[in-house]
Design a protein around this motif. Structure first.
Motif, mmCIF file in Angstrom:
data_model
loop_
_atom_site.group_PDB
_atom_site.id
_atom_site.type_symbol
_atom_site.label_atom_id
_atom_site.label_comp_id
_atom_site.label_asym_id
_atom_site.label_seq_id
_atom_site.Cartn_x
_atom_site.Cartn_y
_atom_site.Cartn_z
ATOM 1 N N GLY A 128 1.027 -1.503 0.009
ATOM 2 C CA GLY A 128 -0.340 0.300 -0.319
ATOM 3 C C GLY A 128 0.739 1.444 0.330
ATOM 4 N N THR A 129 0.214 2.098 -1.133
ATOM 5 C CA THR A 129 0.872 3.240 -1.465
ATOM 6 C C THR A 129 0.492 4.944 -1.640
ATOM 7 O OG1 THR A 129 3.417 4.191 -2.246
ATOM 8 C CG2 THR A 129 2.084 2.378 -2.859
ATOM 9 N N LYS A 130 0.424 6.211 -1.147
ATOM 10 C CA LYS A 130 0.134 6.878 -2.244
ATOM 11 C C LYS A 130 1.050 7.395 -3.893
ATOM 12 C CE LYS A 130 -2.022 8.915 1.361
ATOM 13 N NZ LYS A 130 -2.064 8.390 2.916
ATOM 14 N N ALA A 131 1.821 6.322 -3.815
ATOM 15 C CA ALA A 131 2.541 6.332 -4.937
ATOM 16 C C ALA A 131 1.890 6.311 -6.298
ATOM 17 C CB ALA A 131 4.116 6.454 -5.259
ATOM 18 N N ASN A 163 -6.682 -5.948 2.905
ATOM 19 C CA ASN A 163 -6.553 -4.552 3.823
ATOM 20 C C ASN A 163 -5.155 -3.755 4.458
ATOM 21 O OD1 ASN A 163 -9.470 -4.917 3.521
ATOM 22 N ND2 ASN A 163 -10.125 -6.525 4.663
ATOM 23 N N GLY A 164 -4.501 -4.566 5.144
ATOM 24 C CA GLY A 164 -3.264 -4.428 5.628
ATOM 25 C C GLY A 164 -3.144 -3.385 5.066
ATOM 26 N N ALA A 165 -2.565 -3.689 3.468
ATOM 27 C CA ALA A 165 -2.099 -3.158 2.053
ATOM 28 C C ALA A 165 -2.567 -1.797 1.965
ATOM 29 C CB ALA A 165 -2.005 -3.705 1.171
ATOM 30 N N GLY A 166 -4.289 -1.685 2.657
ATOM 31 C CA GLY A 166 -5.228 -0.453 2.414
ATOM 32 C C GLY A 166 -4.649 0.713 3.081
ATOM 33 N N LEU A 167 -5.034 -0.442 4.367
ATOM 34 C CA LEU A 167 -4.323 1.069 5.821
ATOM 35 C C LEU A 167 -2.899 1.161 5.806
ATOM 36 C CD1 LEU A 167 -5.084 1.856 8.821
ATOM 37 C CD2 LEU A 167 -3.826 -0.723 9.660
ATOM 38 N N ALA A 169 -1.863 2.484 3.035
ATOM 39 C CA ALA A 169 -1.821 3.063 1.711
ATOM 40 C C ALA A 169 -2.136 4.057 2.294
ATOM 41 C CB ALA A 169 -2.432 2.807 0.589
ATOM 42 N N ALA A 170 -3.642 4.551 3.733
ATOM 43 C CA ALA A 170 -3.751 5.404 3.715
ATOM 44 C C ALA A 170 -2.858 6.012 4.840
ATOM 45 C CB ALA A 170 -5.110 4.731 5.006
ATOM 46 N N LEU A 171 -1.901 5.910 5.290
ATOM 47 C CA LEU A 171 -1.395 6.418 6.791
ATOM 48 C C LEU A 171 -0.263 6.683 5.838
ATOM 49 C CD1 LEU A 171 -1.584 3.213 9.432
ATOM 50 C CD2 LEU A 171 -2.464 5.814 9.198
ATOM 51 N N ASP A 222 -10.633 -2.583 -4.519
ATOM 52 C CA ASP A 222 -11.178 -3.188 -3.117
ATOM 53 C C ASP A 222 -11.134 -3.572 -1.933
ATOM 54 O OD1 ASP A 222 -14.565 -3.980 -2.238
ATOM 55 O OD2 ASP A 222 -14.181 -5.860 -3.871
ATOM 56 N N TRP A 223 -10.870 -2.746 -1.353
ATOM 57 C CA TRP A 223 -10.349 -2.988 0.402
ATOM 58 C C TRP A 223 -11.285 -2.702 1.118
ATOM 59 C CZ3 TRP A 223 -7.911 0.152 -2.701
ATOM 60 C CH2 TRP A 223 -6.798 1.471 -2.137
ATOM 61 N N VAL A 224 -11.252 -2.887 2.471
ATOM 62 C CA VAL A 224 -11.963 -2.027 3.435
ATOM 63 C C VAL A 224 -11.182 -1.080 4.168
ATOM 64 C CG1 VAL A 224 -13.126 -2.656 5.481
ATOM 65 C CG2 VAL A 224 -13.388 -4.526 3.784
ATOM 66 N N LYS A 225 -12.269 0.525 3.776
ATOM 67 C CA LYS A 225 -11.508 1.278 3.858
ATOM 68 C C LYS A 225 -11.729 2.023 5.199
ATOM 69 C CE LYS A 225 -10.468 2.928 -0.823
ATOM 70 N NZ LYS A 225 -11.019 1.922 -1.314
#
Length: 247
Positions: A128-131, A163-167, A169-171, A222-225
């Motif tokens: 997960g990233t914002k890149a 979902n862990g990767a989504g978290l 990415a958010a952080l 598609d992941w739990v945000k």
């Protein structure tokens, strides 16, 4: 099977750990025993018995509960549970050593080493990233930590839980949109020591790291945000974390 912090038995074990940290071992023991009696499946029984074992003052009793935990773990074909085998076998080996049974101690120590050397997880894996990245790009170590800005990371991190990767990415640092990429390790990897065998046995978040690059092979959407409130709680928790990052 994805690790679920909302599972009632997991919650009971968390309550017991909080009692341990507050210097209330007897209350902790009651909560772990309660978790054992409330457990309804092999995973819950494995988890509860692991913590009941930790409370035993007698080495023979400790060994009995550890072997019970191992028996339940061996019934579960799950990578998160398999990641607990090194700690389980090592603790059992130490019990046998203390009981004067060096052959059994050596046997279980060898099993601990065998399971530790290479995670069994086959993925798929996510980062997960914002890149903004493309298929075929390589993610390499050396970036700044999302959790300690001045720290250059010696490894690249990833997980088998979307979902862990989504978290993550958010952080992540940056102003881009949250992105979760499917990745393929190009070299060997290990359990992330920052989360493995900490509060829970093994690596329940299926988090890994590698000194070799990760190759991007796709993107998922598609992941739990997390809600804004949940993200704020995570940021506060990370800001208050005084522990050192194992780099």
């Amino acid at each position: 099977m994805e690790f679920n912090p909302n599972n009632p038995v997991v919650k009971r074990c968390l309550q017991g750990m909080a009692m341990e940290e507050n210097g209330q071992p007897e209350e902790a023991s009651k909560l772990f025993q309660q978790a054992w009696h409330e457990a309804t499946n092999d995973f819950e029984k494995f988890l509860a018995t692991y913590y009941v074992a930790r409370q035993q003052k007698n080495i023979a009793d400790n060994l009995k509960w550890l072997e019970t935990a191992l028996a339940f773990a061996l019934k579960i074909n799950d990578d998160a549970v398999k990641s607990a085998f090194p700690a389980l076998y090592l603790n059992i080996a130490q019990c046998y050593e203390a009981l004067g049974e060096p052959d059994k101690a050596k046997q279980h120590d060898a099993l601990a080493t065998a399971f530790k050397e290479k995670p069994a997880d086959k993925g798929p894996f996510y980062h997960g990233t914002k890149a903004d990245l493309q298929v075929g790009d390589l993610l390499t170590p050396g970036g700044n930590s999302n959790y300690k800005a001045e720290l250059k990371m010696n490894h690249i991190y990833f997980t088998a839980l979307v979902n862990g990767a989504g978290l993550a990415a958010a952080l992540a640092q940056g102003d881009g949109r949250e992105r979760v990429y499917m990745v393929e390790p190009t070299g060997s990897f290990e359990n992330d020591p920052n989360v493995t065998d900490k509060k829970f046995p093994g690596n329940p978040t299926r988090s890994y790291r590698s000194e070799a690059p990760l190759k991007i092979i796709g993107e998922v959407t598609d992941w739990v945000k997390q809600t804004p409130e949940q993200l704020q709680q995570w940021r506060e928790k990370l800001a208050n974390n005084k522990g050192e990052i194992i780099n």
